[in-house]
Scaffold this motif. Structure first.
Motif, short mmCIF file in Angstrom:
data_model
loop_
_atom_site.label_atom_id
_atom_site.label_comp_id
_atom_site.label_asym_id
_atom_site.label_seq_id
_atom_site.Cartn_x
_atom_site.Cartn_y
_atom_site.Cartn_z
N UNK A 113 0.80 -1.23 0.00
CA UNK A 113 0.00 0.00 0.00
C UNK A 113 0.83 1.28 0.00
N UNK A 114 2.15 1.16 0.16
CA UNK A 114 3.03 2.33 0.15
C UNK A 114 4.24 2.05 -0.74
N UNK A 115 4.97 3.09 -1.15
CA UNK A 115 6.05 2.93 -2.12
C UNK A 115 7.25 2.11 -1.64
N UNK A 116 7.50 2.01 -0.35
CA UNK A 116 8.68 1.30 0.13
C UNK A 116 8.57 -0.20 -0.10
N UNK A 117 9.72 -0.87 -0.19
CA UNK A 117 9.76 -2.30 -0.45
C UNK A 117 9.49 -3.12 0.81
N UNK A 118 9.28 -4.42 0.62
CA UNK A 118 9.10 -5.32 1.75
C UNK A 118 10.33 -5.30 2.66
N UNK A 119 11.51 -5.29 2.06
CA UNK A 119 12.73 -5.25 2.84
C UNK A 119 12.85 -3.98 3.67
N UNK A 120 12.50 -2.85 3.08
CA UNK A 120 12.57 -1.56 3.80
C UNK A 120 11.60 -1.54 4.97
#
Length: 229
Positions: free
Chosen positions: A44-51
């Motif tokens: 739902x947001x621009x950051x990655x799963x890792x972030x």
């Protein structure tokens, strides 16, 4: 030299752990309970799963500080670099295996089970290394110590809480349920069992890798093979 070997085993386990998380996530049947909140946020947001994994685990480290206070040992800060590396490994393996998109349900189940097997082996290696706990497991340890509850019971409650929070977040942000499915339950049930199975099958490995003195210290540490992912 012994410590160096243990850290090598830990970092190998960390990479395999991240590979398991990525395979489970790409199976598209949900993800592991500890990864469910970061995964829903990444959808739902621009950051990655890792972030989001790094951010969420940093929050768990902060909670440990608040819970344990003076009992928070300096070596627990090693969770910070371990978490950053874990987040990087997740993004790396998600990119490496981006082509995995099983369409048929049996293929999804197969990918999920392979991911559970890989994650279980990664957890086994982290326990074998006996140097750092990832924040998820370390947070459960802190709550268990303060509440005087058994680690296993606390771990189950933690996993259920994570899955429920992820489901509520998904409904709030996307108006539908995503990121938490039957695969989340399967992972919660299987990975700890698989890690313990590897522990029994490969019990000869620890004395081969580490000295007898170090092996006895590891055996006395009481670390469990529950999944931290």
């Amino acid at each position: 030299m012994e410590k160096m070997k243990r850290y090598v085993v830990f970092f190998v386990g960390l990479f395999i752990n991240s590979l398991g998380v990525s395979l489970i996530t790409l199976a598209d049947l949900g993800t592991s309970p500890i990864s469910s909140v970061p995964y829903v946020l990444s959808l739902n947001f621009p950051l990655t799963l890792g972030a989001f994994t790094v951010i969420f685990n940093a929050f768990l480290i902060l909670l440990q500080l608040l819970i344990l206070r003076k009992d928070f040992k300096p070596e627990y800060f090693l969770q910070i670099p371990a978490t950053i590396l874990f987040g990087y490994f997740i993004d790396l393996t998600m990119e490496l295996f981006h082509f995995i998109h099983p369409a048929a349900y049996p293929a999804k189940i197969l990918a999920l089970l392979i991911g559970c097997l890989v994650l279980g082996f990664g957890v086994y290696l982290e326990v074998l290394a006996n140097v750092v706990m990832l924040p998820g497991e370390s947070f459960v340890r802190a709550v268990s110590a303060v509440s005087k509850k058994e680690f296993g019971i606390t771990k189950v409650l933690f996993d259920v809480t994570m899955a429920v929070c992820a489901a509520l977040l998904s409904l709030l942000l996307a108006r539908r349920l995503e990121g938490v499915r039957e695969g989340t339950i399967i992972v919660a049930l299987l990975v700890g069992f698989i890690a313990r199975m590897f522990g029994k099958m490969l019990k000869f490995l620890e004395p081969l890798l580490f000295s007898k003195k170090e092996s006895r210290k590891s055996g006395a540490s009481g670390k469990t093979a529950d999944t931290p992912a």
